[in-house]
Design an enzyme around this catalytic site. Structure first.
Site, PDB file in Angstrom:
ATOM      1  N   ASP A   1      75.732 103.359  55.536  1.00 21.92           N
ATOM      2  CA  ASP A   1      75.580 101.896  56.113  1.00 21.92           C
ATOM      3  C   ASP A   1      76.604 103.028  57.528  1.00 21.92           C
ATOM      4  OD1 ASP A   1      75.258 100.355  58.191  1.00 21.92           O
ATOM      5  OD2 ASP A   1      75.554  98.714  56.913  1.00 21.92           O
TER       6      ASP A   1
HETATM    7  C1  BGC Z   1      74.633  97.264  59.972  1.00 18.58           C
HETATM    8  C2  BGC Z   1      72.721  98.402  59.213  1.00 18.58           C
HETATM    9  C3  BGC Z   1      71.945  98.988  60.443  1.00 18.58           C
HETATM   10  C4  BGC Z   1      73.055 100.303  61.332  1.00 18.58           C
HETATM   11  C5  BGC Z   1      72.177 100.284  62.725  1.00 18.58           C
HETATM   12  C6  BGC Z   1      75.215  97.924  60.788  1.00 18.58           C
HETATM   13  O1  BGC Z   1      76.025  97.783  61.115  1.00 18.58           O
HETATM   14  O2  BGC Z   1      74.842  97.180  58.736  1.00 18.58           O
HETATM   15  O3  BGC Z   1      71.805  97.057  58.115  1.00 18.58           O
HETATM   16  O4  BGC Z   1      71.022  99.473  59.904  1.00 18.58           O
HETATM   17  O5  BGC Z   1      74.500  99.272  61.913  1.00 18.58           O
HETATM   18  O6  BGC Z   1      72.368  99.657  63.509  1.00 18.58           O
END
Ligand code: BGC
Length: 666
Positions: A221
């Site tokens: 993530d």
């Molecule tokens: C989120 C993800 C997301 C990623 C990119 C993170 O903060 O938890 O679900 O895909 O950011 O935006």
């Protein structure tokens, strides 16, 4: 581009390839490699235009919690296929979705992005979603692996969860998604049992890769990697987004003998494989929906995902379905959501749409021919007398209330399951002056309605129904379409009724001492009354269940057959649910578990025979002594009906596997 040979990359380039080139792209090795663009999902395309630094406009589909309330796998496929079209249009290669985390806590700020409290339903919808994306030559990324069921302190709070619970509840939807071979998986922010997901070799390598057979790429993530050395050791392939220090850290680790070039190569190969997959599937990138059709898809999903929770005295629909007669002469609409409903909760999943929503009151007026009036709430000095007069002068009041992105969103939990005090007061006060009252709720998860539920006649759970919410709602309220959504999560009466993990945190760890008893498994086990059970949803039609029979194909392969009759004069779709109960077991098991479902359209007075298959996974539990799924021979019950608390059909069966795959049980 020709297939890239890992040998053509220097160690320096390889180390760089393990982190992004920037926020959204993979490293291109000076033109040697195609750079993949990774874009958010899961409820539409959220992609930042690198030139303007603003998100592209895209179709704001209903959020995944509404998709889940459709219980419609074909719809989940079409939903993600429509998103994949927008990926094709904007050259995104991997869509960061679906999210298959379990809704353990009604307060979790991201519940609206997830499917269900039930692993089977989440897994079935997750699979369909992955297939819809990948059939279009775009990679899916199943997230957030794993046990990320809270947004409160999500980056640091360790989810302390035992192995059986992990396998049966939290890992299960990920495991089910493997059937569709997702191109990638995203690890979560949180530690699991004291080790960050990004460094958790047991979960990434031993479970995901070896046990589940995942052969794709694991990315982090955004910002979930704390140390790229530990991440690479744990078999995480791609640290997102770009981090300026990661190349040096990895090269230094090789120099110091803490990491071998072979270990780096194994991870790099996964990045190269993903690039190769993207290129070799390029010919599948064919757009099937126009902009208008994507909007129509948003409306269609909302129509099936909005849930009619309560409809006392059949005050809905506004127009008689049988003869088209108007039931009311004036309807009062109250609340800003009437004009522009919240399309989504906040955070990385929120899609920017250019679609101008049509006001619900006007749509209802056009569809029904009934006079409508509208008033918007005013935070300051509302003239209550004017509001009450409108309520009093109308036959029905429709009150639209919900949570905005400051209340529900990524990175924080809700503080309460209740609407704000102001909103509760509005409902109570308008209801006092109304002949009949309908509340429409625009929230991302369960609502405690104890303060007002008895004062209103009907409740419609719209959730975050995307840019087509009002078109869907107007058709449903006027009886032009029939409700067919059912809840993919339990609505407890109050937060106090929910398991205690939903209420207390020590700020450091999140102890999963509720074990496998999550959602309805908990309320069933504790014999708790709930406000609306898992699987509940009303329709203008009425269905009757009968004639259950079981066909045995092997010791654990069964076909469950039953009849559903539409005993009303309104056509509609019914979601029938099949639960399995282990009658007696050496371990504690839930009172029942969802193992199959079907959504079927029935004309008035039509009877259909429904068939649902059961297999090994319908009877097995995860045995921690054996470290595998195991069926204990004995009696099981199959329970069938329209919600988890309304199961009129029951059949018994006896699983008797050969003695050599059993242990003593007496
Ligand atoms: C989120 C993800 C997301 C990623 C990119 C993170 O903060 O938890 O679900 O895909 O950011 O935006």
């Amino acid at each position: 581009m020709e297939k890239i040979d890992i040998k053509k990359l220097s160690l320096e380039e390889k180390a760089l390839l393990l982190t992004g080139a920037d926020i959204w792209r993979t490293y291109g090795a000076n033109g040697k490699l195609k750079q993949l663009f990774l874009a958010d999902g899961p409820q539409g395309l959220r992609m930042i235009d690198t030139e303007t630094n603003k998100p592209f406009n895209a179709t704001a589909l209903p959020a995944c919690h509404v998709l889940a309330n459709t219980w419609n796998k074909d719809m989940a496929y079409e939903y993600s296929s429509a998103i994949a079209d927008e990926c094709i249009l904007h050259n995104a290669d991997v869509l960061l979705g679906p999210g298959v985390n379990i809704k353990r806590n009604p307060l979790c700020g991201r519940n609206f992005e997830y499917f269900s409290e039930d692993p089977f339903l989440s897994g079935e919808l997750g699979k369909a979603y992955v297939k819809g994306v990948q059939d279009k030559g775009i990679g899916a990324c199943v997230k957030h692996y794993c046990a990320n069921n809270n947004e409160y302190d999500r980056c640091y709070q360790s989810s302390e969860v035992d192995n059986r619970t992990l396998h049966e509840i939290y890992l299960r939807p990920f495991e089910m998604c493997m059937e569709e071979k997702p191109w990638s998986i995203m690890c979560s922010y949180n530690p699991i049992n004291g080790i960050y997901a990004s460094e958790n070799r047991k979960l990434l390598n031993d479970v995901l890769r070896k046990e589940f057979g995942f052969d794709g790429l694991i990315m982090s993530d955004w910002g979930a990697v704390h140390n790229p050395l530990y991440a690479v050791k744990a078999t995480l392939d791609l640290c997102m987004p770009h981090h300026k220090d990661y190349q040096d850290i990895l090269l230094k680790a090789v120099e110091d003998g803490k990491l071998t070039e072979k270990e780096i190569d194994e991870r790099v190969q996964k990045v190269l494989d993903l690039i190769e997959k993207s290129e070799s599937n390029y010919s599948k990138r064919k757009i099937s929906y126009t902009d208008e059709q994507r909007h129509e898809k948003a409306v269609e999903v909302a129509k099936e995902g909005v849930v009619l929770l309560k409809n006392d005295g059949d005050i809905l629909p506004f127009v008689n379905v049988s003869d088209g007669a108007k039931k009311y002469s004036k309807i009062f609409f109250y609340g800003a959501n009437v004009k522009k409903p919240f399309t989504s909760g906040g955070g990385s999943g929120k899609v920017e749409t250019a679609y101008e929503q049509k006001p619900l009151d006007e749509l209802v007026k056009n569809l029904s021919g009934i006079e409508t009036v509208f008033m918007e709430e005013s935070r300051f000095e509302p003239c209550w007398r004017a509001v009450f007069k409108q309520a009093y002068d109308s036959d029905v009041s429709v009150i639209a209330m919900g949570d905005d992105t400051n209340v529900e969103g990524e990175g924080f939990n809700r503080y309460t399951m209740r609407l704000s005090n102001e909103q509760e007061d509005i409902i109570l006060n308008i209801a006092r002056h109304s002949e009949k009252t309908i509340v429409i709720l625009y929230t991302g998860s369960a609502v405690d309605m104890s303060a007002w539920i008895d004062c209103v006649d009907a409740v419609v759970f719209a959730g975050y129904s995307g840019e087509g919410a009002n078109e869907a709602l107007s058709n449903l309220l006027c009886g032009k379409s029939n409700f067919s959504g059912k809840l993919a999560e339990t609505f407890p009466i109050t937060l106090q009724d929910a398991f205690k993990g939903g209420r207390t945190f020590d700020g450091e760890t999140d102890l999963y001492d509720d074990g496998i008893f999550v959602g309805y498994r908990y309320y069933d086990y504790e014999n708790k009354e709930v406000l609306f059970p898992f699987g509940h949803g009303l329709s203008y039609a009425q269905f009757e269940y009968s004639n259950i029979r079981i066909v045995k194909n092997s010791e654990y392969d069964y076909e469950v057959l039953y009849d559903i009759t539409n005993i009303s004069n309104v056509a509609g779709k019914e979601i029938s649910q099949v639960y399995v109960k282990d009658v007696s077991s050496m371990v504690r098991r839930p009172k029942k578990e969802l193992k199959g479902f079907s959504k079927d359209y029935l004309e008035p007075n039509e009877t259909k025979t429904i068939s649902v298959k059961l297999d090994f996974s319908s009877f097995a539990y995860y045995n921690v002594s054996l470290d595998k799924w195991y069926i204990e021979n004995g009696a099981f019950e199959v329970l069938v009906g329209g919600s988890s608390r309304n199961l009129p059909l029951k059949a018994k069966l006896n699983v008797q596997l050969p003695q050599d795959c059993q242990y003593s049980d007496g």
